[in-house]
Structures are given as C-alpha cells and as structure tokens.
Enzyme design. Structure first.
Site, mmCIF file in Angstrom:
data_model
loop_
_atom_site.group_PDB
_atom_site.id
_atom_site.type_symbol
_atom_site.label_atom_id
_atom_site.label_comp_id
_atom_site.label_asym_id
_atom_site.label_seq_id
_atom_site.Cartn_x
_atom_site.Cartn_y
_atom_site.Cartn_z
ATOM 1 N NE ARG A 78 -0.165 -3.450 3.572
ATOM 2 C CZ ARG A 78 -0.538 -4.233 3.057
ATOM 3 N NH1 ARG A 78 -0.531 -3.463 1.405
ATOM 4 N NH2 ARG A 78 -1.223 -5.491 3.088
ATOM 5 C CG ASN A 155 -2.769 -8.065 0.953
ATOM 6 O OD1 ASN A 155 -2.766 -7.132 0.947
ATOM 7 N ND2 ASN A 155 -2.933 -8.490 -0.082
ATOM 8 C CD GLU A 156 -6.056 -6.731 -1.210
ATOM 9 O OE1 GLU A 156 -6.413 -8.058 -2.395
ATOM 10 O OE2 GLU A 156 -4.955 -5.486 -1.768
ATOM 11 C CG HIS A 222 -5.753 -2.264 0.081
ATOM 12 N ND1 HIS A 222 -5.589 -4.147 0.166
ATOM 13 C CD2 HIS A 222 -5.606 -2.297 1.514
ATOM 14 C CE1 HIS A 222 -4.848 -3.975 0.833
ATOM 15 N NE2 HIS A 222 -4.502 -2.837 2.101
ATOM 16 C CE1 TYR A 224 -3.622 -0.780 -6.640
ATOM 17 C CE2 TYR A 224 -5.549 -1.760 -4.828
ATOM 18 C CZ TYR A 224 -4.093 -1.310 -4.919
ATOM 19 O OH TYR A 224 -2.617 -1.544 -4.419
ATOM 20 C CD GLU A 251 -1.648 -3.512 -1.570
ATOM 21 O OE1 GLU A 251 -2.191 -3.299 -2.848
ATOM 22 O OE2 GLU A 251 -1.828 -4.459 -1.304
ATOM 23 C CD1 TRP A 280 1.277 -2.180 -5.878
ATOM 24 C CD2 TRP A 280 1.383 -3.048 -3.954
ATOM 25 N NE1 TRP A 280 2.106 -3.409 -5.832
ATOM 26 C CE2 TRP A 280 1.614 -3.864 -4.607
ATOM 27 C CE3 TRP A 280 1.204 -3.610 -2.534
ATOM 28 C CZ2 TRP A 280 2.081 -5.088 -4.392
ATOM 29 C CZ3 TRP A 280 1.826 -4.443 -1.979
ATOM 30 C CH2 TRP A 280 2.322 -5.680 -2.790
#
Length: 462
Positions: A78, A155-156, A222, A224, A251, A280
């Site tokens: 990516r 992105n986001e 994503h 996290y 990610e 990531w």
C-alpha cells in the site's frame, strides 16, 4: 494509524482460499474484482492481500523498497501518495513509475491519497472529493492497470468530527470514479482515524456497496488501540463476513499511542478466514511511533522486532502470502461464486465487551455447525464451522443430507460434491490441519423452495 479519541495525524507519519464452483462464472471481469464477498483476480483466483504500507510520498527516493518488500515474501504494498493538498503532489509520471516498480517486483499495488487523513477534525486535511479529482487527473496512467492496481480513495477520510458524513461523501466519491470510467477495485477506508469506533462504516457498508454500480468495493479497517481484544477484532470482521461484504485490514501495528492492538489475533483471524491485510509500515516513522518501522533506515537487512514478527512470525507474510497469478501465470482450478450475496444490512449492535467463552474443545475428532448466513427468495448463503476435537485434525470431511430439496450451487474453502440430497464437503490444502479446539469455516450459495430447514451435520477426521 490513529487514536480512539483523536491524536492529531500531523504528529504521525503513519498513518484464499481455494474456491469450488459447481456452475461457471457469468462473465469475465476486467481485472481485480469482488466475487462472493472476496477479492479475486480476473481469472477467478482468490487474492488475499499480505503486504505492508510504504510511505512513498515522504521518501520518494527509496525506490528500492518495492523490491526489498517483495524479497521478504509480500504479495502487495500500500503506497502513500499525496494529491498536493497537504504534501508534495505525486504527479502522473511518479505514479506511473510506482506502478512499474510494483509490477517489476510482482506486487499488487494499493495506491492511496494520504491528505484526507482525519478530515473534519484535522484542519489541514483534504476532502474525499479532492482525492477523486486527483484520481481522475491520473486516469491516463491508471486505466489498463486493473489487474495490478487497487485505488484506495483516501486514507482515514474523517477523524472524530464530521464522521456522520462518511456515508454520503464515500458514496459520492465512488460514483464519481465509476462515472469517470474507472473499473478498478476501489478500497474504502473507515472514519474515526480509520478505526470506526462509532461503527459508521460497519453499519452503512451495505448502502455504500449497493450504490457502486460495479459492486467492486473493498472496505478497509485500520486496527490500532481500538482493537486491543480478540472479541473486538473477531466481532468487527465477522460482521462483514456475515453480511457477505468484503473487508481488509488496511493498516495495523503491534503497539500504538492509543493502546496495544492484539496483533496476534488480527493475524490468526484473518488467516483463518481469508481476509487480507497490510501492516504499517516499512520504514520512516517519526513523531513518537518509530517503533512501527519494520526495518531500520529502509535497510532490508535490519529487520526490527515488529518486522520480524510480521514477516517471519506465526501467520506472517512468509508463512501465508501467495503471489498473484497475474505474475506467476498459474491457472486457477476453480472460480469464485457469481451469485450476489444477500442484501440484508449488517447488524447494528455494539461488539461484546467481554472475551468469548473458553469452552473446552469437543473430545471427538471434529464437530461441525451449519448456519444460514442470509436468505432471499429462492436462494441462501450458508456457512459451516468445523472445530477440531482434543486430538486435532490433519484433514476433515463434513456430510449432511437435505430434507427439503435444497441444493448447493457454489462453495468456497472446501471441495463440495453432491449425491442426490446428500452433500459432502472436504477440506482444501490450507485448512485441513487444525490444532485441538481450532476452527475453520467454509461457505456456499444454495437454492431452496418452500422450506429451508437446517440439516444435521456430521464431521469426521481424515
């Protein structure tokens, strides 16, 4: 890569199956596309993304990174790009070169505009509409690359403010790209700095999917600090699977300022269910998240502990990545399902706050449960979960007999045969070996009339 409650993005650089089809596909696709809720190639071969993110727009001179990423076993990358709103614009010449580097290294190229990160909360962020303008300006270098390139619109695209507009902005962006003639698989990022803790993407994914005339979207979460438990990970991804909607982890990391992601569950769950991911990130992180570098100073011979985990650990890239057949020239033995998934919306309840029960595995060789995932007039989608007993399995066979004239038309993640009303499903190469208590699933599309009762299911180890 972001926080649950909105750590400013400006401080961060970060930011399968073997498928058995009992009927032929309806038509040939242009390139990468979604079929049966999964990403597949034009020839019908499943493609499970196993790769990493590379911050190209900030490190444009690090062109050797593509070959280095491939050398460690990845099948995809990516690539961080900028439309010029916040960082230096990657022009058509540069993007064409990036695509060439991906193809030379036999990587599937996921291209994303990073300037949209945290829009609504991050004042410097760009809109999704501006990202679409950028993609349209690159049409000359993107058209014809549908076998090799996935377009990740932005992105986001929302932080923790304004995310209520995610559905309308995303729908508009997708439709503009289709109107402009783009036939690529389009990757759609979640809001809330990519982590969707408000479930905005989860609960509106069906409407965005239905608004795409090509039905060729891949939703991206994503993971996290919001995803720090196995229950949260399996619940979120599982709801997309149950709805028949394609999902990938665009990610994730092993640590973050907003909490400690459960990377082991991310890797094991996605491997079990054929879900793609892109970790990531390769190198060059700053702003306090340098620990997310996979190699030090872009040196392929200097893997960090995170790099070792992602490339060489259990369920990591070396163990699970399979090169796209567009490069290997392999011919698939089967094609994906062509029947559309059910159109019911995903559930809207919140994920569980406690871990799933730890019931001991069954004592027998294996057990199986049969579930109707979705049902529509004349058709349905089913799933069977196979769980190994106390001795584990090196192979399994599941048998059931329909009592109401149902038939199985297409299946994936198992080899399925029919003998009258009896259906037999056996494991494929990658999901036959199960440790005690471990589970795997296979799915199918079936037909029914009148009654669609759930049959008794028997499981035998081979």
């Amino acid at each position: 890569m972001k926080t649950r409650l909105g750590v400013a993005a400006a401080t961060l650089l970060a930011l399968v199956a073997s498928i058995v089809v009992l009927v032929p596909p309806a038509h040939a696709a242009v390139g990468l596309h979604i079929s049966g809720g999964r990403l597949v190639e034009a020839n019908g071969s499943p493609l499970v993304l196993r790769g990493v993110n590379h911050a190209h727009t900030w490190y444009a001179s690090q062109t050797s990174s593509f070959a280095n990423i491939k050398s460690l076993g990845a099948n995809s990358v990516r690539v961080v790009l900028s439309n010029g709103h916040r960082w230096t614009r990657n022009d058509a010449t540069d993007v064409a070169n990036v695509i060439s580097l991906c193809k030379a290294s036999r990587l599937i190229c996921v291209l994303e505009v990073h300037d949209t990160t945290g829009y609504g909360e991050e004042g410097a962020a760009a809109t999704l509409a501006s990202a679409v303008d950028y993609w349209i300006s690159l049409a000359s270098v993107l058209r014809g690359q549908e076998n090799y390139v996935i377009i990740n619109i932005g992105n986001e695209p929302f932080g923790n403010s304004g995310y209520q507009n995610w559905t309308s902005h995303t729908t508009s962006a997708v439709q503009r790209l289709r109107t402009a003639g783009f036939e690529h698989t389009i990757m759609v990022d979640a809001p809330n700095w990519g982590q969707d803790w408000t479930f905005t993407m989860r609960d509106n994914a069906q409407s965005v999917w239905s608004a795409d005339p090509a039905r060729n979207l891949l939703f991206s979460i994503h993971m996290y600090g919001v995803f720090d438990t196995a229950a949260e990970i399996s619940d979120y991804l599982g709801r997309f699977r149950s709805a028949g909607l394609p999902i990938a982890v665009g990610e994730f990391g092993h640590n973050h300022s907003d909490g400690n992601p459960d990377e082991d569950t991310i890797l094991s769950y996605t491997q079990q269910h054929g879900i793609g991911w892109l970790g990531w990130s390769w190198s060059g992180n700053s702003g306090g998240v340098e620990y997310l570098d996979m190699v030090t100073n872009f040196n392929v011979d200097a893997l960090t502990s995170w790099g070792q985990r992602l490339f060489n650990g259990a369920n990591g890239i070396r163990q699970t990545a399979r090169e796209a057949t567009i490069y290997s020239g392999a011919t698939p033995t089967t094609a994906p399902p062509t029947t559309a998934p059910p159109t019911t919306a995903p559930p809207t309840t919140a994920p569980p706050t406690t871990a799933p029960p730890t019931t001991p595995p069954p004592a027998g060789a294996c057990s199986a449960t049969y579930t109707i995932v979705g049902q529509w007039q004349g058709g349905f989608q089913g799933e069977v979960r196979v769980t190994a007993g106390g001795s584990g399995t090196t192979g399994w066979r599941v048998v059931w007999t329909y009592a109401n004239g149902q038939t199985v038309n297409q299946a994936w993640n198992a080899t399925v045969t029919r003998n009258g009303s009896q259906v037999t499903a056996t494991n494929v190469s990658y999901n036959g070996t199960l440790s005690p208590g471990q589970s795997t699933t296979f799915g199918f599309i079936g037909s029914w009339t009148g009654t669609n009762s759930i049959p008794p299911v028997a499981c035998n180890a081979l």
